[in-house]
Scaffold this motif. Structure first.
Motif, PDB file in Angstrom:
ATOM      1  N   UNK A  24       0.842  -1.217   0.000  1.00  0.00           N
ATOM      2  CA  UNK A  24       0.000   0.000   0.000  1.00  0.00           C
ATOM      3  C   UNK A  24       0.867   1.253   0.000  1.00  0.00           C
ATOM      4  N   UNK A  25       1.902   1.211   0.849  1.00  0.00           N
ATOM      5  CA  UNK A  25       2.808   2.364   0.958  1.00  0.00           C
ATOM      6  C   UNK A  25       3.529   2.608  -0.363  1.00  0.00           C
ATOM      7  N   UNK A  26       3.989   1.530  -1.008  1.00  0.00           N
ATOM      8  CA  UNK A  26       4.678   1.646  -2.300  1.00  0.00           C
ATOM      9  C   UNK A  26       3.736   2.238  -3.351  1.00  0.00           C
ATOM     10  N   UNK A  65      10.379  11.427  -2.878  1.00  0.00           N
ATOM     11  CA  UNK A  65       9.604  10.186  -2.721  1.00  0.00           C
ATOM     12  C   UNK A  65      10.206   9.062  -3.569  1.00  0.00           C
ATOM     13  N   UNK A  66      10.737   9.449  -4.760  1.00  0.00           N
ATOM     14  CA  UNK A  66      11.331   8.426  -5.625  1.00  0.00           C
ATOM     15  C   UNK A  66      12.591   7.848  -4.985  1.00  0.00           C
ATOM     16  N   UNK A  67      13.398   8.727  -4.345  1.00  0.00           N
ATOM     17  CA  UNK A  67      14.589   8.243  -3.627  1.00  0.00           C
ATOM     18  C   UNK A  67      14.182   7.308  -2.483  1.00  0.00           C
ATOM     19  N   UNK A  68      13.070   7.686  -1.810  1.00  0.00           N
ATOM     20  CA  UNK A  68      12.562   6.853  -0.709  1.00  0.00           C
ATOM     21  C   UNK A  68      12.181   5.462  -1.232  1.00  0.00           C
ATOM     22  N   UNK A  69      11.565   5.469  -2.436  1.00  0.00           N
ATOM     23  CA  UNK A  69      11.195   4.190  -3.056  1.00  0.00           C
ATOM     24  C   UNK A  69      12.427   3.360  -3.412  1.00  0.00           C
ATOM     25  N   UNK A 120      13.596  -1.507   1.049  1.00  0.00           N
ATOM     26  CA  UNK A 120      13.851  -2.942   0.869  1.00  0.00           C
ATOM     27  C   UNK A 120      12.494  -3.625   0.702  1.00  0.00           C
ATOM     28  N   UNK A 121      12.192  -3.978  -0.534  1.00  0.00           N
ATOM     29  CA  UNK A 121      10.864  -4.505  -0.840  1.00  0.00           C
ATOM     30  C   UNK A 121      10.757  -5.966  -0.384  1.00  0.00           C
TER      31      UNK A 121
END
Length: 643
Positions: A272-274, A297-301, A305-306
């Motif tokens: 959900x967060x992703x 936000x893209x850097x955060x993505x 660690x998925x």
């Protein structure tokens, strides 16, 4: 508690196939560990590696040099020309040697020539005392009793202990191998399917024995009742890796389910967060006013660690039994049945009654004839006496524990398809897929299948027969724990009637609506599950014990009433003993009073400054007090015995 075995990052290949990967396992001195996992997961392979019967490719196994390991593989039978007793005695060869040394020294001690030589005789006495003490510490005075106890527990008390082992059956030789290993008492006892070939009474004995075992246990078993009673830690081998769970088997199942729920929630929360972050980036990256926040936000993505989606249970069999039509209400009546192989009845006077919807367990010790009775009911054997009949519209499917008819060189696909040629290949493959035969598995020759695979193939045949009565002989043998549970659920949902033999107490408990206990002289009916059957058996044993005690007490009273009055000499002796006892009581009471006074005096002295500052005097008084207390305890015990 000390660590007696540690496995770190262990990996094993068979050729190019990875069997075990990065396995971790730790055993402490009193641990009771179960190793669980699907058939083929690598459990037996790991046990063989630990017991040094197989090599491994990488990792470490750390074990102190003085730690002994005993290993019993599946269906390991003793191969020897010795008798039962002589083979068990080999465990205690060291004690037998010490016994021989003691007999030699005893002969010397009785020889006047040695007695006359004072120093030599003293050395012999000293050596004898040392050997005797060591002999006692190592259980020398009880090892024969230990052998008898284990042989009795594993149902060999009915045998002549001089019976040659080579004359015994495979199952009996396996039980003897277990008996020998239990007597060896290694620091780590490793058992691979020890409950095979054991009846319910023997299983109960083994559970009690292992609960009190002085060393550590590492067990592979498909008997859930047994695991719940014995183990306190579970290691699961799944997808080539190990995971540890604290508790018995039921606790492991609960923890595993909870862990999966937690992992799924964490995974879904992250997904959900992703999704929210990706949506924000997509909508705001192109706008000048929000591009910096979108880049953040893209850097955060990118840094996130998925998590992988948690893997649930591995693929399980999908079993469902249905019927073509219902039977009548009366399914089976058997009256005064007796069955024999050589005109001597194995059992006789057996009455059975099954109604539609019943799920009936047939129990009793090994060798009593449970499988023989089932073979008689499916007309593979003729009864010696009595009769039986099935009711209206009854159709029967029979599951043989030996899978005697599954020895052909046909492929798995052909074995099933030849019996149902009108069905499409896709239908047959779907059924086989439900029983975990997929891809090239369906092209395996039947004769090369493992016990578990043959069991699944036999069950797939039974599913297609759609009979309204199932007669099952040990249907859970060779099935792993997951497959057992799936079979149970399918049989619980089955709309027909079931008669089954099983040593799996958990399976009986879940399935049985009625229990018949088979004996040499009949069958006793219990209208409930396995726990109800055990409860009623215990009540009957307790009632028999009380009746026996009451009978014994009546006999004793009768004998006492018949005795003549005491003679003059007996009365005289009784009075003398009574006077002696009275005098002794007076002496004890007087000495107790004196000791208590002395203790009081000593305690008073210990309170004086000139005494409690004098360490030697304090030590002397405390030592004296301890001696007085010991004497006082001994006198009090004697006084209690006399009054």
């Amino acid at each position: 508690m000390m660590i007696i075995l540690q496995i770190n990052q262990l990996t094993k290949y068979f050729g190019a196939d990875l069997i075990l990967s990065n396995i971790k396992l730790e055993v402490q001195s009193k641990d009771r560990i179960a190793l669980v996992g699907r058939n083929g997961a690598g459990k037996s392979t790991l046990l063989k590696i630990i017991s040094n019967q197989l090599s491994y490719d990488s990792g470490d196994i750390i074990k102190p040099k003085d730690v002994s390991i005993g290993y019993l593989a599946q269906d390991t039978g003793l191969e020897t020309e010795r008798s039962i007793w002589d083979e068990m005695l080999t465990v205690f060869s060291g004690l037998k040697e010490m016994e021989s040394q003691m007999r030699t020294l005893e002969a010397k001690m009785g020889d006047p020539a040695y007695f006359e030589d004072g120093p030599l005789y003293a050395r012999i006495l000293k050596e004898y005392d040392e050997i005797q003490e060591s002999f006692k510490q190592k259980g020398g005075f009880q090892y024969e009793a230990d052998i008898r106890s284990v042989l009795h527990g594993l149902r060999f008390s009915e045998f002549d202990y001089q019976t040659q082992i080579e004359t015994l059956s495979g199952g009996q030789r396996t039980r003897l191998a277990l008996a020998k290993l239990l007597l060896t008492k290694p620091d780590l006892l490793i058992l691979d399917e020890p409950t095979n070939h054991l009846d319910i009474d023997t299983l109960s004995w083994l559970e009690g024995y292992l609960q009190g075992y002085p060393g550590a246990l590492l067990i592979v078993s498909h008997d859930r009742y047994f695991l719940d009673k014995v183990v306190t830690t579970v290691y699961e081998i799944s997808r080539k890796q190990s995971a540890k769970f604290v508790g018995n088997y039921s606790a492991y199942l609960a923890q595993k389910a909870e862990q999966y729920e937690r992992d799924i929630k964490m995974f879904e929360k992250q997904q959900d967060e992703i999704a929210k972050l990706q949506d924000f980036v997509q909508r705001n990256l192109a706008r000048a006013s929000t591009t910096k926040r979108a880049q953040s936000r893209r850097k955060q993505l990118d840094k996130m660690q998925v998590m992988d989606r948690p893997k649930g249970d591995e693929k399980s069999a999908s079993i469902m039994f249905d019927i073509d039509r219902q039977s009548g209400n009366d399914v089976l009546k058997a009256k005064d049945l007796a069955v024999s192989y050589d005109r001597t009845p194995i059992f006789q006077h057996v009455d059975l009654s099954l109604s539609r919807g019943d799920s009936v367990a047939l129990v009793g010790p090994n060798g009593i004839g449970k499988s023989t009775l089932l073979k008689t009911l499916v007309k593979q054997l003729d009864p010696l006496e009595g009769s039986f009949s099935f009711g209206a519209n009854v159709s029967v499917s029979y599951y043989d524990q030996q899978q005697a008819d599954l020895t052909s060189n046909k492929t798995v696909l052909a074995e099933l398809w030849d019996e149902y040629p009108s069905k499409m290949e896709k239908e047959i493959r779907t059924v086989l897929g439900n029983f975990l035969f997929s891809g090239d598995d369906v092209l395996k020759p039947v004769s090369t299948l493992s016990g578990g695979e043959k069991a699944r193939l036999a069950l797939s045949k039974m599913m297609l027969q759609r009979s309204n009565v199932l007669i099952l002989d040990e249907p859970t043998n060779h099935l792993d724990l997951d497959s057992k549970e799936i079979l149970e659920n399918a049989l619980i949902d089955y709309p027909g009637t079931i008669l089954f033999v099983s040593h799996d107490r958990y399976f009986i408990n879940r399935l049985a609506t009625k229990v018949y206990e088979l004996s040499r002289v009949g069958a006793t009916e219990y209208l409930g599950d396995y726990d109800y059957y055990i409860e009623k058996k215990e009540e009957a044993m307790e009632l028999a014990r009380l009746e026996s005690e009451a009978s014994s007490a009546t006999t004793v009273r009768s004998l006492q009433a018949e005795k003549e009055k005491p003679s003059y000499e007996q009365e005289k002796e009784a009075k003398r003993l009574e006077r002696q006892k009275k005098r002794r009581l007076e002496e004890i009471e007087k000495e107790i009073e004196e000791i208590e006074n002395r203790l009081e005096e000593n305690e008073s002295q210990l309170c004086l400054p000139e005494v409690y500052q004098d360490h030697e005097k304090v030590l002397e008084l405390n030592t004296h007090n301890e001696e007085l207390q010991e004497r006082l305890m001994a006198l009090m015990e004697e006084w209690e015995e006399l009054v």
